[in-house]
Design an enzyme around this catalytic site. Sequence first.
Site, short mmCIF file in Angstrom:
data_model
loop_
_atom_site.label_atom_id
_atom_site.label_comp_id
_atom_site.label_asym_id
_atom_site.label_seq_id
_atom_site.Cartn_x
_atom_site.Cartn_y
_atom_site.Cartn_z
N ASP A 1 38.75 44.59 40.69
CA ASP A 1 38.99 43.59 39.65
C ASP A 1 38.18 42.32 39.92
OD1 ASP A 1 40.08 42.61 37.33
OD2 ASP A 1 41.98 42.00 38.23
N ARG B 1 35.19 37.51 35.78
CA ARG B 1 35.25 36.14 36.31
C ARG B 1 34.04 35.83 37.18
NH1 ARG B 1 40.82 36.86 38.83
NH2 ARG B 1 40.46 38.98 38.05
N TRP B 2 33.56 36.84 37.90
CA TRP B 2 32.36 36.66 38.73
C TRP B 2 31.19 36.21 37.85
CZ3 TRP B 2 27.41 38.53 38.91
CH2 TRP B 2 26.70 38.35 40.11
N ASN C 1 42.19 49.55 29.15
CA ASN C 1 40.95 48.80 28.96
C ASN C 1 40.26 49.07 27.61
OD1 ASN C 1 40.11 48.91 32.51
ND2 ASN C 1 40.92 47.18 31.34
N ARG D 1 43.46 45.60 46.15
CA ARG D 1 43.13 45.02 44.86
C ARG D 1 42.32 43.76 45.10
NH1 ARG D 1 45.94 44.86 39.11
NH2 ARG D 1 44.33 43.68 38.04
N ILE E 1 49.85 46.27 39.99
CA ILE E 1 49.33 47.64 40.14
C ILE E 1 48.60 48.09 38.88
CG2 ILE E 1 50.03 50.04 40.58
CD1 ILE E 1 51.67 49.16 42.74
N SER E 2 48.87 47.42 37.74
CA SER E 2 48.18 47.72 36.48
C SER E 2 48.14 49.23 36.17
CB SER E 2 46.77 47.13 36.50
OG SER E 2 46.81 45.73 36.61
N GLU F 1 50.29 50.97 51.91
CA GLU F 1 50.17 49.58 52.34
C GLU F 1 49.34 48.86 51.28
OE1 GLU F 1 51.75 48.44 54.96
OE2 GLU F 1 52.48 50.43 55.51
C1 IPE Z 1 42.64 46.97 36.22
O1 IPE Z 1 41.98 45.78 35.95
C2 IPE Z 1 41.81 48.14 35.83
C3 IPE Z 1 40.55 48.27 36.56
C4 IPE Z 1 40.18 47.61 37.61
C5 IPE Z 1 39.67 49.25 36.03
P1 IPE Z 1 42.35 44.90 34.68
O2 IPE Z 1 41.60 43.64 34.82
O3 IPE Z 1 42.15 45.68 33.44
O4 IPE Z 1 43.91 44.68 34.91
P2 IPE Z 1 44.96 43.75 34.15
O5 IPE Z 1 45.00 44.19 32.74
O6 IPE Z 1 44.46 42.34 34.29
O7 IPE Z 1 46.24 43.97 34.87
C1 IPE Z 2 37.35 44.82 36.54
O1 IPE Z 2 36.90 43.54 36.28
C2 IPE Z 2 36.54 45.87 35.84
C3 IPE Z 2 37.24 46.53 34.71
C4 IPE Z 2 38.47 46.36 34.40
C5 IPE Z 2 36.45 47.44 33.93
P1 IPE Z 2 37.41 42.72 35.02
O2 IPE Z 2 36.48 43.00 33.88
O3 IPE Z 2 38.83 43.00 34.75
O4 IPE Z 2 37.20 41.25 35.52
P2 IPE Z 2 38.15 40.01 35.23
O5 IPE Z 2 39.51 40.38 35.70
O6 IPE Z 2 38.09 39.74 33.76
O7 IPE Z 2 37.52 38.92 36.04
MG MG Z 3 40.55 42.09 35.38
#
Ligand code: IPE
Ligand code: IPE
Ligand code: MG
Length: 248
Positions: free
Chosen positions: A21, A25-26, A69, A187, A194-195, A206
């Site tokens: 994740d 934001r990066w 997603n 994570r 845990i999404s 763990e």
């Molecule tokens: C969880 O990340 C799914 C993946 C890393 C592929 P999200 O960024 O989609 O999770 P939520 O929705 O913020 O919990």
């Molecule tokens: C995780 O990074 C990758 C996927 C869920 C595909 P994000 O796209 O969720 O990045 P943030 O959480 O918006 O920074």
């Molecule tokens: Mg995310």
Amino acid sequence: MARPEAGPGGRIPHHVAIIMDGNGRWAQGRGMMRVAGHREGARAVRRVVEAAARMGVGILTLFAFSSENWNRPGSEVGALMRLFAVALRRERQGLLDNGIRLRLIGRRERFSDSLQRAIAQAEELTAGGTRMTLNIAANYGGRLDLLEAVRRLERRRAAGGLDPESLTESDLAAELYEPTDVDLLIRTGGERRISNFLLWQCAYSELYFTDTLWPDFGEPDLSAAVDWYASRERRFGRTSAQVHEGGD
Ligand code: IPE
Ligand code: IPE
Ligand code: MG
């Protein structure tokens, strides 16, 4: 640097799962488009796969795209799908050369025909890999994983091939995309949830959370997580004294 003793009681977690994740934001933190973060995230995947194989991890499961997603803007979903297909084609030979077997876990039917073909080709090419299994979780949801397992069991029961009273936890696990318990769940990106990832398989994992954004994650971060794992006392319901006695 191979370390001994992979497995539930060993220093090296046998099954590592990562919720990758923080790509968006990066990129946004650098004034870039979110997709640039996903591209950089793909580079981190390569680093971490190689590092995990070197450390002696047996199974690495990476959460690449959740069943939730699809709710993102169409342009981001489209970009992710294209990146995924490109990465599969680019990485498959390297995986083969490194003895890494790639599997996709999740419902692939929703992907385009060409992406499904790229997945199948990468899986076929690397099927003989025995050094490490790399599961890419895409269009994966933990609840859906369980629901589909229940559906398969129900079909077997209806066909007369299953007695519900003799059903075991291993029978149910065997119907999941990946039956093996997760030893270490990582994570990145600062959230502590845990999404809907590997719900059944994480029953006794763990849990390691880090604020590092996924594109910045690399071998030193994986090593830090594994070292932390090695310091945990996994009791599985027993007392600490029992664990140290090694008896029951
Ligand atoms: C969880 O990340 C799914 C993946 C890393 C592929 P999200 O960024 O989609 O999770 P939520 O929705 O913020 O919990
Ligand atoms: C995780 O990074 C990758 C996927 C869920 C595909 P994000 O796209 O969720 O990045 P943030 O959480 O918006 O920074
Ligand atoms: Mg995310």
